[in-house]
Design an enzyme around this catalytic site. Structure first.
Site, PDB file in Angstrom:
ATOM      1  N   ILE A  30       0.772  -1.182   0.114  1.00 30.84           N
ATOM      2  CA  ILE A  30      -0.134  -0.002  -0.116  1.00 30.84           C
ATOM      3  C   ILE A  30       0.928   1.284  -0.020  1.00 30.84           C
ATOM      4  O   ILE A  30       0.419   2.269  -0.260  1.00 30.84           O
ATOM      5  CB  ILE A  30      -1.025  -0.005   1.359  1.00 30.84           C
ATOM      6  N   GLU A  88       7.958  -3.760  10.360  1.00 32.87           N
ATOM      7  CA  GLU A  88       6.797  -3.040  10.644  1.00 32.87           C
ATOM      8  C   GLU A  88       5.618  -3.829  10.917  1.00 32.87           C
ATOM      9  O   GLU A  88       4.591  -3.545  11.712  1.00 32.87           O
ATOM     10  CB  GLU A  88       6.385  -2.038   9.173  1.00 32.87           C
ATOM     11  N   HIS A  93       6.962 -11.833   5.302  1.00 32.47           N
ATOM     12  CA  HIS A  93       6.432 -11.540   4.095  1.00 32.47           C
ATOM     13  C   HIS A  93       7.922 -11.033   3.502  1.00 32.47           C
ATOM     14  O   HIS A  93       8.910 -10.924   3.820  1.00 32.47           O
ATOM     15  CB  HIS A  93       5.546 -10.255   3.882  1.00 32.47           C
TER      16      HIS A  93
HETATM   17  P1  5GP Z   1       8.203  -4.491   6.753  1.00 32.70           P
HETATM   18  O1  5GP Z   1       7.429  -5.150   7.898  1.00 32.70           O
HETATM   19  O2  5GP Z   1       8.892  -5.396   5.994  1.00 32.70           O
HETATM   20  O3  5GP Z   1       9.051  -3.398   7.261  1.00 32.70           O
HETATM   21  O4  5GP Z   1       7.191  -3.401   5.937  1.00 32.70           O
HETATM   22  C1  5GP Z   1       5.802  -3.802   5.807  1.00 32.70           C
HETATM   23  C2  5GP Z   1       5.231  -3.396   4.515  1.00 32.70           C
HETATM   24  O5  5GP Z   1       4.020  -3.809   4.691  1.00 32.70           O
HETATM   25  C3  5GP Z   1       5.361  -1.976   4.167  1.00 32.70           C
HETATM   26  O6  5GP Z   1       6.203  -1.824   3.115  1.00 32.70           O
HETATM   27  C4  5GP Z   1       4.021  -1.213   4.326  1.00 32.70           C
HETATM   28  O7  5GP Z   1       3.871  -0.384   3.079  1.00 32.70           O
HETATM   29  C5  5GP Z   1       3.270  -2.581   4.103  1.00 32.70           C
HETATM   30  N1  5GP Z   1       1.816  -2.431   4.379  1.00 32.70           N
HETATM   31  C6  5GP Z   1       1.838  -2.224   5.947  1.00 32.70           C
HETATM   32  N2  5GP Z   1       0.349  -1.985   6.111  1.00 32.70           N
HETATM   33  C7  5GP Z   1      -0.049  -2.444   4.986  1.00 32.70           C
HETATM   34  C8  5GP Z   1      -1.659  -2.698   4.676  1.00 32.70           C
HETATM   35  O8  5GP Z   1      -2.482  -2.655   5.329  1.00 32.70           O
HETATM   36  N3  5GP Z   1      -2.081  -2.962   3.197  1.00 32.70           N
HETATM   37  C9  5GP Z   1      -0.789  -3.069   2.369  1.00 32.70           C
HETATM   38  N4  5GP Z   1      -1.269  -3.500   1.100  1.00 32.70           N
HETATM   39  N5  5GP Z   1       0.274  -2.892   2.713  1.00 32.70           N
HETATM   40  C10 5GP Z   1       0.542  -2.627   4.011  1.00 32.70           C
END
Ligand code: 5GP
Length: 132
Positions: A30, A88, A93
């Site tokens: 997103i 995050e 993932h």
């Molecule tokens: P990470 O956990 O790998 O640091 O980042 C998590 C990723 O998930 C980020 O790039 C963020 O933009 C994405 N993200 C977080 N919440 C959502 C959501 O509700 N929907 C989508 N499609 N992506 C999300």
């Protein structure tokens, strides 16, 4: 409490879906680094990717390969970069990011604004190219 990705997988929160099978789900990030930035997640909710069962982890990468091939057919790029961060969202993932330069997969860079229409168009075009 269910993770935000579990809620997306269950359809409780909307997403721009790319593909799913019985164990994995792919959808557009997103807040993407660029157009086509896709997340691949296991339906099983496990925080840390290296806590996944070895077979699931291997199969997740094979699923990601199929998604990456579809992204590359739609987004002109040199290759699809792969990254695992996980700081995050506590649900394992894989990030798939179309890249031409190292800077394209710099997670510290400012993110482009992408409209709902472009997200919808991307998810439709990429999902059509997926062969599971
Ligand atoms: P990470 O956990 O790998 O640091 O980042 C998590 C990723 O998930 C980020 O790039 C963020 O933009 C994405 N993200 C977080 N919440 C959502 C959501 O509700 N929907 C989508 N499609 N992506 C999300």
């Amino acid at each position: 409490m269910a993770s935000i990705f579990t809620k997306i997988i269950k359809g409780e929160i909307p997403s721009y879906k790319i593909a799913e099978d019985d164990r994995f789900f792919a959808f557009l990030d997103i807040n993407p680094l660029g157009e086509g930035h896709t997340l691949v997640v296991p339906k099983e909710e496990i925080d840390y990717i290296f806590d996944l069962n070895a077979e699931v982890l291997a199969d997740m990468m094979v699923f990601a390969q199929k998604i990456a091939k579809a992204i590359k057919e739609v987004i002109p790029c040199n290759r699809i970069g792969v990254s695992v961060i996980g700081l995050e969202v506590p649900h394992a993932h894989i990030h798939l990011v179309p890249i031409n330069t190292l800077g394209d997969i710099n997670f510290s860079k400012s993110r482009p604004q992408i409209s709902k229409e472009v997200f919808e168009d991307l998810s439709q075009k990429i999902s059509q190219k997926v062969i599971l």
